[in-house]
Motif scaffolding. Structure first.
Motif, PDB file in Angstrom:
ATOM      1  N   GLN A   4       0.860  -1.172   0.000  1.00  0.00           N
ATOM      2  CA  GLN A   4       0.000   0.000   0.000  1.00  0.00           C
ATOM      3  C   GLN A   4       0.901   1.227   0.000  1.00  0.00           C
ATOM      4  OE1 GLN A   4      -2.430   0.476   3.489  1.00  0.00           O
ATOM      5  NE2 GLN A   4      -3.900   1.762   2.405  1.00  0.00           N
ATOM      6  N   CYS A  11       4.346   0.137   1.651  1.00  0.00           N
ATOM      7  CA  CYS A  11       4.406  -0.684   2.865  1.00  0.00           C
ATOM      8  C   CYS A  11       3.744  -2.027   2.589  1.00  0.00           C
ATOM      9  CB  CYS A  11       3.670   0.000   4.012  1.00  0.00           C
ATOM     10  SG  CYS A  11       4.241   1.673   4.336  1.00  0.00           S
ATOM     11  N   GLN A  13       1.593  -5.181   3.062  1.00  0.00           N
ATOM     12  CA  GLN A  13       0.333  -5.350   3.775  1.00  0.00           C
ATOM     13  C   GLN A  13      -0.213  -6.764   3.584  1.00  0.00           C
ATOM     14  OE1 GLN A  13      -0.753  -3.231   5.858  1.00  0.00           O
ATOM     15  NE2 GLN A  13       0.126  -1.271   5.250  1.00  0.00           N
ATOM     16  N   THR A  17      -5.963  -6.135   5.205  1.00  0.00           N
ATOM     17  CA  THR A  17      -5.827  -4.684   5.049  1.00  0.00           C
ATOM     18  C   THR A  17      -6.353  -4.247   3.687  1.00  0.00           C
ATOM     19  OG1 THR A  17      -3.855  -4.746   6.432  1.00  0.00           O
ATOM     20  CG2 THR A  17      -4.206  -2.744   5.161  1.00  0.00           C
ATOM     21  N   TRP A  26      -2.509   0.877  -4.413  1.00  0.00           N
ATOM     22  CA  TRP A  26      -1.944  -0.455  -4.161  1.00  0.00           C
ATOM     23  C   TRP A  26      -1.034  -0.934  -5.289  1.00  0.00           C
ATOM     24  CZ3 TRP A  26      -2.448  -3.216   0.242  1.00  0.00           C
ATOM     25  CH2 TRP A  26      -3.431  -2.808   1.142  1.00  0.00           C
TER      26      TRP A  26
END
Length: 192
Positions: A4, A11, A13, A17, A26
């Motif tokens: 994300q 990050c 995920q 999430t 994304w």
């Protein structure tokens, strides 16, 4: 691998999430089986969910635009070793998301390529930047491949001028023409 984008940083995920924050930006790098398992969560239009048809385009890449999505099949090769098996990706670009599904794994898997890009840039990395870096990695090696063939052609020319080429000459020329044709088609379809 699900990433994300938050404040220019990707990050890693989980699917949980993803389901909670589908409207975020994304980057999804998936294997074909994982893609199949999570089709419902991805909420893709029907024509993309029936992606098998997209993969039957032969050796050329083919992208389409429909319903706000760019999607299709991307075929990759190693320009320095044309005998190496070709890779194949299902690529889906939505408004805020980039989904890449590795269908046929090349010698260097997609996940490794993406991880290398993430390590290289660490911060200020968007799914779009990853995509363009990935395209660059698919195109790399082309100049070196052409330089290598150019050197081979010069050597063949010298051998021909000195009458050192026998029956093998025609086979060598045919093989070189085949390699040039493969590279030409590959780079043309990537540009298209």
């Amino acid at each position: 691998m699900l990433y994300q984008s938050k404040d220019g940083i990707l990050c890693e995920q989980t699917w949980q999430t993803y389901e909670q924050e589908k409207d975020a930006c994304w980057l999804l790098v998936l294997q074909q089986e994982e893609f199949r398992d999570h089709l419902r969560e991805l909420c893709l239009p029907g024509h993309i969910r029936h992606y098998q048809e997209l993969l039957e385009t032969g050796f050329r890449s083919e992208l389409q635009v429909e319903d706000g999505y760019l999607y299709g099949n991307v075929v990759t090769l190693n320009a320095m070793n044309l005998n190496e098996s070709r890779g194949q990706l299902l690529l889906i670009i939505a408004k805020k998301s980039l989904i890449m599904v590795e269908v046929v794994v090349q010698k260097k898997p997609l996940a490794d390529r993406v991880e290398q890009i993430l390590q290289k840039y660490k911060a200020e990395l968007t799914p779009q930047k990853v995509f363009f870096e990935l395209l660059d990695s698919f195109l790399s090696g082309g100049n070196a491949a052409f330089e290598k063939m150019d050197k081979e052609m010069v050597e063949m020319e010298h051998a021909l001028m000195q009458n050192r080429m026998g029956q093998q000459c025609n086979k060598d020329i045919f093989y070189m023409k085949k390699r040039l044709s493969i590279l030409k088609n590959y780079y043309e379809q990537m540009i298209d």
